[in-house]
Every structure is written in C-alpha cells, then in structure tokens.
Design an enzyme around this catalytic site. Sequence first.
Site, PDB file in Angstrom:
ATOM      1  N   GLU A  61      65.693  46.254 -15.442  1.00 17.07           N
ATOM      2  CA  GLU A  61      67.153  46.511 -15.299  1.00 17.07           C
ATOM      3  C   GLU A  61      67.686  47.042 -16.750  1.00 17.07           C
ATOM      4  O   GLU A  61      67.394  46.675 -17.778  1.00 17.07           O
ATOM      5  CB  GLU A  61      67.811  44.876 -15.338  1.00 17.07           C
ATOM      6  N   LEU A 107      69.246  44.077 -10.144  1.00 19.77           N
ATOM      7  CA  LEU A 107      69.433  42.702 -10.995  1.00 19.77           C
ATOM      8  C   LEU A 107      68.561  42.040  -9.581  1.00 19.77           C
ATOM      9  O   LEU A 107      69.152  41.094  -9.295  1.00 19.77           O
ATOM     10  CB  LEU A 107      70.747  42.427 -10.988  1.00 19.77           C
ATOM     11  N   ALA A 108      67.316  41.951  -9.736  1.00 19.12           N
ATOM     12  CA  ALA A 108      66.503  41.268  -8.725  1.00 19.12           C
ATOM     13  C   ALA A 108      65.065  41.038  -9.470  1.00 19.12           C
ATOM     14  O   ALA A 108      64.140  41.688  -9.190  1.00 19.12           O
ATOM     15  CB  ALA A 108      66.527  41.817  -7.510  1.00 19.12           C
ATOM     16  N   GLU A 109      64.819  40.124 -10.385  1.00 20.63           N
ATOM     17  CA  GLU A 109      63.579  39.808 -10.993  1.00 20.63           C
ATOM     18  C   GLU A 109      62.584  39.701 -10.170  1.00 20.63           C
ATOM     19  O   GLU A 109      61.353  40.317 -10.417  1.00 20.63           O
ATOM     20  CB  GLU A 109      63.902  38.787 -12.000  1.00 20.63           C
ATOM     21  N   PHE A 147      65.690  39.415 -20.773  1.00 16.13           N
ATOM     22  CA  PHE A 147      65.929  38.037 -21.537  1.00 16.13           C
ATOM     23  C   PHE A 147      64.923  37.163 -20.992  1.00 16.13           C
ATOM     24  O   PHE A 147      64.624  37.215 -19.771  1.00 16.13           O
ATOM     25  CB  PHE A 147      67.378  37.643 -21.296  1.00 16.13           C
ATOM     26  N   ASP A 148      64.449  36.210 -21.997  1.00 17.82           N
ATOM     27  CA  ASP A 148      63.428  35.230 -21.309  1.00 17.82           C
ATOM     28  C   ASP A 148      63.827  34.571 -20.259  1.00 17.82           C
ATOM     29  O   ASP A 148      63.229  34.336 -19.351  1.00 17.82           O
ATOM     30  CB  ASP A 148      63.408  34.333 -22.717  1.00 17.82           C
ATOM     31  N   PHE A 180      65.985  35.018 -17.977  1.00 12.52           N
ATOM     32  CA  PHE A 180      66.143  35.958 -16.782  1.00 12.52           C
ATOM     33  C   PHE A 180      64.765  36.130 -16.213  1.00 12.52           C
ATOM     34  O   PHE A 180      64.752  36.545 -14.694  1.00 12.52           O
ATOM     35  CB  PHE A 180      66.557  37.408 -17.184  1.00 12.52           C
ATOM     36  N   TYR A 203      63.070  33.653 -14.824  1.00 10.98           N
ATOM     37  CA  TYR A 203      62.730  32.829 -14.013  1.00 10.98           C
ATOM     38  C   TYR A 203      62.806  33.044 -12.542  1.00 10.98           C
ATOM     39  O   TYR A 203      61.947  32.323 -11.807  1.00 10.98           O
ATOM     40  CB  TYR A 203      63.770  31.366 -14.381  1.00 10.98           C
ATOM     41  N   PRO A 204      63.734  33.581 -12.086  1.00 12.18           N
ATOM     42  CA  PRO A 204      63.921  34.031 -10.789  1.00 12.18           C
ATOM     43  C   PRO A 204      62.363  34.625 -10.329  1.00 12.18           C
ATOM     44  O   PRO A 204      62.306  34.832  -9.026  1.00 12.18           O
ATOM     45  CB  PRO A 204      64.804  34.923 -10.398  1.00 12.18           C
ATOM     46  N   HIS A 243      69.634  33.218 -22.858  1.00 12.27           N
ATOM     47  CA  HIS A 243      69.375  34.341 -23.395  1.00 12.27           C
ATOM     48  C   HIS A 243      68.500  34.056 -24.911  1.00 12.27           C
ATOM     49  O   HIS A 243      67.996  34.787 -25.536  1.00 12.27           O
ATOM     50  CB  HIS A 243      70.720  34.970 -23.986  1.00 12.27           C
TER      51      HIS A 243
END
Length: 370
Positions: free
Chosen positions: A63, A92-94, A117-118, A120, A122-123, A163
């Site tokens: 991203e 925006l799709a980890e 970010f850390d 972010f 998790y998904p 964050h």
Amino acid sequence: MSPTVTTSSEANGNVSAATARAAASAASAAEASGPQSITMAKALNTALADAMQADSSVLVFGEDVGQLGGVFRITDGLTRTFGEQRCFDTPLAESGIVGMAVGMAMNGMRPVVEMQFDAFAYPAFQQIVSHVAKMHNRTKGALKLPMVIRVPYAGGIGGVEHHCDSSESYYAHTAGLKVFTPATVADSYRMLREAIDSDDPVMFMEPKKMYWSKDMVDLEELRSAHAANRKVGRSSEGRAAVARSGTDATLIAYGPSVPTALAAAAAAAEEGRSLEVIDVRSIVPFDDETVCASVRKTGRAVVIAEAHGFASVSSEIVARVQERCFHYLAAPIRRVTGFDVPYPAPKLEHYYLPGVDRILDAVDNLQWED
C-alpha cells in the site's frame, strides 16, 4: 559497484536508459566516498534498491509503496528507478497482498511486501500462518517461498492503537517463519539483503521509531561485505551481537529496545556498575550460544522488550536462558516489558514503554550482595 540493469520504465520508453544509468552512477559515486551519516530508512531503501538491481526477480509492492514511496518513505524512488512492474501499489487488502506474494514466490519470484503498520498485517495473518509458513513443509520441500514481509512495528512515534503494536511474538510462535529485527543502521542494510536472499519466508520487523536514527556507515563497504559473505554462505541469520561489553549483569534486548538498553548501561556505568548489552537481532532462529555465554559470564540478566510480557518473546528468552544457565545464575532473571494492556494513547506511551529507570530498577533487584 552493483551492476546496472534496464528497468521496465526504460523498456516502455518512460525513462531513457542513459538517464537511468547516469542517475545510478551518480548515486553510486556519492555513496562510494566512504563512511557517511545516514538514517535507518536510507539503509533500508538502499538495501531494497541494491537487491532489485542485482536480481530481476525481486519485486516490491504494498500500500502506497510506489509513487508515494511508502508512509515512512522506505521505498522512495524505487518505482521511478525500476518501473511500475517492479515496485507498485496495491489495493488496501493485506490478505490479497500476501496471497499474491505467495503465488509469485511459488513461481520463482522474490517478492518483498510492506504491511505499512504492524497491526495492519492482521488481516493477512491467516495467509501468513496457513500458507507462508507451511508451504515448504506441505510440499515436502518441493516448493520454496523466498519472500520477505516487511512490518514497521512497535511504538515511540506518538501513534494511536493499530499503529504501534509489537507483534513479533505471533510470528516467532509460528513454525516455518524466520523473524529478523535490526537495531542499527548497518544491520538494517545487512539483514534486509540477507532476508531477500533467503529461500525461506522472513518476517522483517522494522522498529519504526528508529527510521530516523543516524549512524556513520560505508554503504560501499556493506555491499562488498554482502557479496563476499554470500559467496561463502555466511550471514547474520541466527547470530546475536554484543552491543556493549560488561561484567556485572547482561541486558538482553532486540529491535527498538536496544538503544534503551544501551542508555541504561551507560547510566549504570556512571554509578560504577558494568552491564553487558546483547542485541538479539535474529529472533528466529535464536542465538542461544552468544546470549548464554554472556549470562554465564555475568551471572545475572534482564530481558527488555516493548511487547507485552505475558506469553512473549521475552518469556521465551527467559526460559531458554534459565534452562541453559541455571547453575551460573546468581539471581532470578528479570524482565522489563510493555504492560499487559492495549497500547495507550500517545500522551501516555512513555509510561508504557520500557525506559532507563525501569531497567535500572530491575538491575537493582538482581539480589546483589553488599
């Protein structure tokens, strides 16, 4: 000097080959002048650029990593130099970012993805745990996943929750993943190059509060050392470093906690106490030899980490040291960690993060004899 390649932008006619090569030569000449004061961000950016220049199978995506150069500007200039086919933005799709990287790695590419970010990341956790970590084992070694997931992590930037998480324990607990976290400018370059070279998936945890820290570094020397080490199969993987020598007690830290441990050791020296500081560097694989050699020498230890203390990397370090050094210990091993609460509001983070005073208090409680 690294070899020059023709980028996809040049092939598309967006940038002339002569212009791109002239820019690369000018940059190399500027960096070849010996030690310079550079930031950790610059070291990481240079490591990515050098890896991409050396190997056309290395791709960078995530991203805002393209035209913007990343939230922290770690990928600045890569799209301009190598083209949008080598460094590009994603939705925006980890989970999609990591899933696409898995497919690329299975088919001979070496993707380097940024989670921004850390928390972010998790998904994408299901992809990381179920596929990234297990594919090599699942295929009985037929498929390798040479990919790097860069995670800016931990606190100290005045950010809000989501964050500033210290998420390293989740990845360290997952068999099949390597977990690196540099604490110096030189290690940032060195370890990222080695992570990209690895045929195994690497979670590369970058202490975001240290992006703007500076040190004197000779980039050309780091390039030469990387080439020489790669030739003989030598790397920093699984190797801790003695960041400061001492005799009275050992402070064991990694990533963002290493500068704090060094500051505590300097303060203790003014009081007449000699503390050794170990920079873990590679959480997985872990360097028991270096850590335990220090603890056997000093007889006392404090483990320092920003992450929550319960069920954490710091817990594992305490267990490993206790199992291997029990008869050398003059006192129980102490820990100084983040508190077991969600990450606090920015104005309160200085209470939450391990600091020099908390470390020195832990050292004072190591059952010293008068």
